[in-house]
Design a protein around this motif. Structure first.
Motif, PDB file in Angstrom:
ATOM      1  N   UNK A   1      57.515 -72.701   7.929  1.00  0.00           N
ATOM      2  CA  UNK A   1      57.281 -74.140   7.815  1.00  0.00           C
ATOM      3  C   UNK A   1      56.875 -74.407   6.373  1.00  0.00           C
ATOM      4  N   UNK A   2      57.515 -75.399   5.756  1.00  0.00           N
ATOM      5  CA  UNK A   2      57.288 -75.689   4.342  1.00  0.00           C
ATOM      6  C   UNK A   2      56.901 -77.147   4.183  1.00  0.00           C
ATOM      7  N   UNK A   3      55.920 -77.408   3.320  1.00  0.00           N
ATOM      8  CA  UNK A   3      55.539 -78.778   2.999  1.00  0.00           C
ATOM      9  C   UNK A   3      55.413 -78.913   1.493  1.00  0.00           C
TER      10      UNK A   3
ATOM     11  N   UNK B   1      64.807 -69.444  10.035  1.00  0.00           N
ATOM     12  CA  UNK B   1      64.607 -70.819  10.484  1.00  0.00           C
ATOM     13  C   UNK B   1      63.519 -71.437   9.613  1.00  0.00           C
ATOM     14  N   UNK B   2      63.842 -72.582   8.976  1.00  0.00           N
ATOM     15  CA  UNK B   2      62.894 -73.277   8.113  1.00  0.00           C
ATOM     16  C   UNK B   2      62.682 -74.685   8.669  1.00  0.00           C
ATOM     17  N   UNK B   3      61.447 -75.016   8.989  1.00  0.00           N
ATOM     18  CA  UNK B   3      61.085 -76.313   9.562  1.00  0.00           C
ATOM     19  C   UNK B   3      61.945 -76.665  10.776  1.00  0.00           C
ATOM     20  N   UNK B   4      62.211 -75.676  11.623  1.00  0.00           N
ATOM     21  CA  UNK B   4      62.962 -75.895  12.854  1.00  0.00           C
ATOM     22  C   UNK B   4      64.462 -75.977  12.672  1.00  0.00           C
TER      23      UNK B   4
ATOM     24  N   UNK C   1      71.092 -72.401   6.660  1.00  0.00           N
ATOM     25  CA  UNK C   1      72.265 -73.039   6.060  1.00  0.00           C
ATOM     26  C   UNK C   1      72.154 -74.555   6.075  1.00  0.00           C
ATOM     27  N   UNK C   2      71.445 -75.098   7.049  1.00  0.00           N
ATOM     28  CA  UNK C   2      71.288 -76.548   7.154  1.00  0.00           C
ATOM     29  C   UNK C   2      70.185 -77.033   6.212  1.00  0.00           C
ATOM     30  N   UNK C   3      69.039 -76.354   6.215  1.00  0.00           N
ATOM     31  CA  UNK C   3      67.903 -76.814   5.415  1.00  0.00           C
ATOM     32  C   UNK C   3      68.150 -76.591   3.927  1.00  0.00           C
ATOM     33  N   UNK C   4      68.586 -75.391   3.564  1.00  0.00           N
ATOM     34  CA  UNK C   4      68.914 -75.091   2.168  1.00  0.00           C
ATOM     35  C   UNK C   4      70.430 -75.046   2.042  1.00  0.00           C
ATOM     36  N   UNK C   5      71.041 -76.207   1.802  1.00  0.00           N
ATOM     37  CA  UNK C   5      72.501 -76.311   1.782  1.00  0.00           C
ATOM     38  C   UNK C   5      73.110 -75.626   0.568  1.00  0.00           C
ATOM     39  N   UNK C   6      72.395 -75.619  -0.561  1.00  0.00           N
ATOM     40  CA  UNK C   6      72.951 -75.010  -1.775  1.00  0.00           C
ATOM     41  C   UNK C   6      72.890 -73.494  -1.671  1.00  0.00           C
ATOM     42  N   UNK C   7      73.987 -72.813  -2.020  1.00  0.00           N
ATOM     43  CA  UNK C   7      74.025 -71.347  -1.924  1.00  0.00           C
ATOM     44  C   UNK C   7      72.975 -70.657  -2.799  1.00  0.00           C
TER      45      UNK C   7
END
Length: 166
Positions: A102-104, A65-68, A72-78
């Motif tokens: 959590x990434x900023x 889970x990245x930033x909630x 697959x949703x946050x990093x769409x590119x394979x």
């Protein structure tokens, strides 16, 4: 322990089967202390370009889970998802740890690199024996390449203004 442990349960059972305790070198004794918080998680900070990732890992089913949002949703590119999976594949711990990050800052590529760096560091904190494998793969080294700053008298960092003869 002739064969390599595949999971934490295998490692625990192998440790119980050991008849005589083997004397560890002073270096191994320092590495053998995991850094785990009261919730059973290991925390690390990863950085890449201008991105900073705070990463927590704990044993689980391999959920990231990245930033909630799901991986697959946050990093769409394979390619970006492949970057996140590299430390687990190198350490042979695929689908054994849940990751919350959590990434900023930065773009998606820098953020993926920052999460990968954080995952690698957190794995070494949770299982110090993995440090050699991850270091050999280059996952613990912070990639220090950042965008060069613009200089005065220049159009960009190095590009000069167009020359005009007249």
């Amino acid at each position: 322990m002739a064969e390599q442990a595949r999971s934490l349960e295998d490692l625990k059972s192998a440790m119980k089967q050991a008849d005589a305790p083997v004397a560890a070198t002073p270096e191994e004794e320092v590495l053998a202390e995991p850094k785990i918080d009261e919730h059973g998680r290991a925390y690390a900070t990863g950085k890449r370009k201008n991105a900073i990732a705070r990463v927590w890992i704990k044993p689980g089913a391999g959920k990231i889970v990245v930033n909630g949002r799901e991986e697959e949703v946050y990093f769409a590119r394979p390619v970006l998802r492949m970057i996140l999976a590299q430390p687990f594949e190198a350490a042979e711990r695929v689908n054994q740890y849940d990751v919350y990050a959590t990434v900023t800052g930065g773009g998606l590529s820098g953020q993926a690199g920052a999460v990968r760096h954080g995952i690698s560091k957190a794995l070494t904190y949770y299982e110090p024996a993995l440090r050699g494998v991850l270091k050999a793969g280059g996952f613990l080294t912070r990639d220090s390449r950042v965008v060069e700053r613009k200089k005065y008298g220049k159009k960009k960092a190095r590009r000069s203004f167009q020359f005009s003869k007249r």
